[in-house]
Design an enzyme around this catalytic site. Structure first.
Site, mmCIF file in Angstrom:
data_model
loop_
_atom_site.group_PDB
_atom_site.id
_atom_site.type_symbol
_atom_site.label_atom_id
_atom_site.label_comp_id
_atom_site.label_asym_id
_atom_site.label_seq_id
_atom_site.Cartn_x
_atom_site.Cartn_y
_atom_site.Cartn_z
ATOM 1 N N GLU A 1 0.809 -1.223 0.000
ATOM 2 C CA GLU A 1 0.000 0.000 0.000
ATOM 3 C C GLU A 1 0.844 1.275 0.000
ATOM 4 O O GLU A 1 0.507 2.252 -0.680
ATOM 5 C CB GLU A 1 -0.961 0.021 1.199
ATOM 6 C CG GLU A 1 -2.177 -0.889 1.023
ATOM 7 C CD GLU A 1 -1.899 -2.335 1.388
ATOM 8 O OE1 GLU A 1 -0.786 -2.634 1.872
ATOM 9 O OE2 GLU A 1 -2.792 -3.187 1.187
ATOM 10 N N HIS B 1 -11.618 -4.728 9.003
ATOM 11 C CA HIS B 1 -12.107 -4.670 7.618
ATOM 12 C C HIS B 1 -13.461 -3.965 7.568
ATOM 13 O O HIS B 1 -14.358 -4.387 6.844
ATOM 14 C CB HIS B 1 -12.238 -6.077 7.020
ATOM 15 C CG HIS B 1 -10.940 -6.671 6.575
ATOM 16 N ND1 HIS B 1 -9.902 -6.905 7.442
ATOM 17 C CD2 HIS B 1 -10.498 -7.080 5.351
ATOM 18 C CE1 HIS B 1 -8.883 -7.440 6.778
ATOM 19 N NE2 HIS B 1 -9.216 -7.559 5.508
#
Lengths: 335, 78, 326
Positions: free
Chosen positions: A61, A130
């Site tokens: 990322e 999440h």
């Protein structure tokens, strides 16, 4: 303007498709965004434009966003995807310390007009890592723009603006909205300027200020308020948190003199805190009741559906909050 | 050459003030650029500070006083 | 590879200018003449001078807060560097970025980072842009040994190798990660050995020998320029003034500092030029005087320049100003 019924996912796909089509500088990079692995808004685009314009990356990322920044410094218009918003912490340094600050730190000699698309997974029983709704983190960073669309039409128009905007933009999508349908202008030039809130439903008694998924809770609540309580609620969809359309928000509440701020982010120190502070500064003395906030509970998002359902705003909670503003006397009795 | 104003130096990145601990040269004396002329203490560590120019030094700072960095404590006249 | 006398003299002139610029800051801050923060590069001049002669003007550089030498090597005017350090209108960013954040795209300096390890991913993106545009430009990412222990470096190195990007990773290994010896931060003895893990060549050179560094750089640049991907070049060196100006360097053993000072790349290269007859003592003394004068002129120009005006606060936050409640 021609318009077509489509899902949010299709609307975002169309925005990306048209941006890739009309400008060579645009390219996409992210994890699992190319075919055949892609299933979200990027599906089909690598087949159409090739894998060097729709690039699958390693699971990295920081480097996805960092590379986007480097390419943007050099004049390209990258659209980076952080698959799930919870992962953005890994890329946060690049967003916060490079993308947001370069224009200022170099007095405009370098800029990073990247778009970072990401998705909130809340409400899907995916657990605490999440599910998070984290746009407040980035509202706090001068130099960033923060966009959270609620409808397919807004999704397309705002994403188009974000891609071609001169500033770095965080574009927050919501999984629970990706399948929702609505009319979407197909014109490639259709864009919604950043910083313009949209009155999704006019009303006179109370203003429901919201963005993203919570717009749908607010609209459902407004219908209930009208049908069951004869209360006319105005729904203001902020659409972008930075820039924040203070004028639309304030002029609505100046008329209704009551407001409820709704968002999926946790209520404590959430975006609503800034909004409420702005309203009280602008409208102190004109408000009939303290401004209410409805946000997620301040707990890590639980996985079990029975628990998770208790965490997020719901139309019922918005209705209750709106009723409190209507019952509350100016003396400060707060039900 | 213009007079050299002797200031409390920012001897380290995390320092915002320093105590003037000792003057190594009396006022009115000649100093040579690069020679230690006074002592400051930051975070309890003492450090000799060199003259930034050659000339006659006159002190305005007082030993035992804590100054912000950048505060003038004297002047060297060529 | 043999370098012409002219190139060797240019290298020396760059090294001397870098040294003089660092020395003058050290003197000025140390005596209270002026106040600024900086992270000294004294001792690492050979690497930056080699980059200075090996990189093309259109090649790009991503460097760090310890970038004074790198910036000079790449051709950033001294007034812009000093001006930025002192917060003056003459600075590269009119004083808005400061010592750690100097960019000069015209000279190819695209980014200086204050965050250890933040540069390599951006270097990857600049190289992606070059490849996409079909340019034969190379991006050099310069960093210290501490950067190689960050996840960000790992992600970027993997990507650069995976996509054969025109990047050269230049690790200026000064044996310390801020205040901690390298040996206490990694199991590897040679940082260059990391390169194998990414599938790219890793070379280790004497970072105090500008000719050795230039040779390694030329090979890496050539490879990158021709589409053969990145190289990791470890240049072993030392920094004489610690991590930041005023660092008391208690963590550096005296014998280590003494032997590092004895291997000071500037006098060492000077002796080399004299020994090999490339230049005379008189010529080199003149080069040194010119550098000192250049530094002094830049400093005086900067010191007499204005501080930025308050309205700079409203500029460059966004492309078009956004009204926020103050």
């Amino acid at each position: 303007m021609d318009s077509k019924e489509m899902t949010m996912r299709e609307a975002l796909n169309l925005a990306l498709d048209q941006a890739l089509e009309k400008d060579e500088r645009v390219f996409l990079l992210g994890e699992d965004i190319a075919d055949p692995g892609a299933s979200g808004p990027t599906a089909g685009l690598s087949t159409k434009y090739g894998h060097d314009r729709v690039m699958d990356t390693p699971i990295s990322e920081a480097a996805i966003v960092g590379a986007a920044i480097g390419a943007a410094i050099d004049g390209l218009l990258p659209v980076a995807e952080i698959m799930i918003m919870d992962f953005i912490g890994i890329a946060a340094d690049q967003i916060i310390n490079n993308a947001a600050k370069l224009r200022f730190m170099t007095a405009g000699r370098t800029t990073a007009p990247i778009t970072v698309r990401t998705q909130v997974y809340g409400g899907l029983a995916t657990g605490a890592t999440h599910s998070q709704t984290l746009e407040a983190w980035f509202m706090h960073i001068p130099g960033m723009k923060v966009i959270v669309p609620s409808t397919p039409r807004d999704g397309k128009g705002l994403l188009t603006s974000a891609i071609f905007d001169e500033d770095p933009c965080l574009f927050v999508e919501t999984i629970r909205l990706q399948g929702q349908k609505g009319p979407v202008p197909t014109d490639p030039d259709f864009a919604i300027p950043l910083g313009q809130a949209d009155v999704k439903r006019p009303g006179t008694d109370v203003t429901l200020i919201c963005y993203g998924r919570s717009v749908h809770d607010a609209l459902a609540a407004a219908a209930t308020l009208q049908d069951e309580h004869a209360v006319s609620a105005e729904v203001v969809d902020l659409r972008t948190l930075v820039p924040l359309d203070v004028d639309t928000m304030v002029s609505s509440v100046r008329r209704t003199r009551r407001a409820v701020v709704v968002h999926d982010a946790v209520r404590f120190a959430g975006p609503g805190a800034e909004i409420v502070a702005t309203l009280q500064a602008e409208l102190f003395g004109e408000l009939e009741a303290p401004v209410e906030r409805v946000g997620a509970r301040f707990v890590p998002t639980p996985a079990a559906a029975a628990l998770e359902a208790q965490v997020y705003p719901s139309p019922a909670r918005v209705v209750q909050a709106a009723q409190r503003t209507l019952q509350s006397a100016k003396a400060g009795i707060h039900g | 050459m213009a007079d050299f104003v002797v200031r409390i130096p920012r001897v380290s990145v995390a320092v915002s003030e320093a105590e003037l601990v000792e003057l190594l040269v009396d006022g009115g004396q000649h100093v040579e650029e690069g020679a230690p002329i006074y002592v400051i203490a930051t975070e309890k560590v003492e450090q000799e500070i060199e003259a930034g120019a050659s000339g006659t030094v006159q002190w305005t700072g007082e030993v035992g006083t804590t100054y912000d960095i950048g505060a003038p404590i004297g002047v060297i006249t060529a | 590879m043999t370098r012409s006398a002219e190139v060797q003299r240019r290298i020396y002139a760059l090294m001397v200018l870098m040294k003089a610029a660092d020395d003058r800051l050290s003197k000025g801050i140390g005596t209270g003449e002026f106040i600024c923060v900086y992270w000294p590069s004294r001792g690492q001049e050979a690497i930056a001078a080699a980059m200075g002669i090996s990189l093309r003007r259109d090649d790009q550089l991503v460097t760090t807060y310890r970038g004074l030498h790198d910036l000079i090597g790449k051709g950033v005017p001294l007034e812009e560097i000093y001006g930025e350090m002192m917060g003056r209108t003459l600075g590269a960013s009119r004083g808005k970025g400061g010592t750690m954040h100097i960019a000069n795209p015209e000279a190819g300096v695209m980014l200086s980072t204050g965050i250890v390890g933040a540069g390599p991913p951006v270097g990857v993106g600049l190289a992606m842009a070059a490849k996409r545009k079909g340019l034969d430009r190379v991006t050099v990412v310069s960093f210290g040994v501490g950067a190689t222990t960050t996840g960000s470096f790992h992600e970027a190195a993997n990507m650069a190798a995976l996509w054969d990007l025109p990047v050269v990773f230049v690790c200026q290994n000064n044996l310390y990660a801020e205040m901690t010896p390298t040996r206490d931060t990694m199991k590897l003895e040679h940082v260059a050995d990391r390169a194998a893990g990414y599938g790219m060549p890793g070379v280790r050179v004497d970072g105090n020998d500008p000719l050795a560094v230039a040779t390694a750089l030329d090979e890496a640049l050539n490879k990158a320029r021709h589409g053969d991907g990145p190289t990791f070049v470890e240049c072993v060196t030392f920094r004489f003034r610690g991590h930041y100006f005023g660092d008391r360097m208690r963590y550096i053993p005296k014998d280590q500092l003494d032997s590092a000072l004895a291997a000071d790349p500037v006098p060492r290269f000077r002796a080399h030029l004299l020994d090999t007859g490339v230049a005379t003592d008189e010529e080199l003394t003149r080069v040194e005087a010119v550098a000192a004068q250049q530094v002094e002129t830049a400093l005086q120009t900067v010191m007499s320049a204005d501080a930025p005006s308050i309205d700079e606060l409203d500029r460059d936050v966004y492309a078009t100003p956004i009204r926020f409640p103050v």
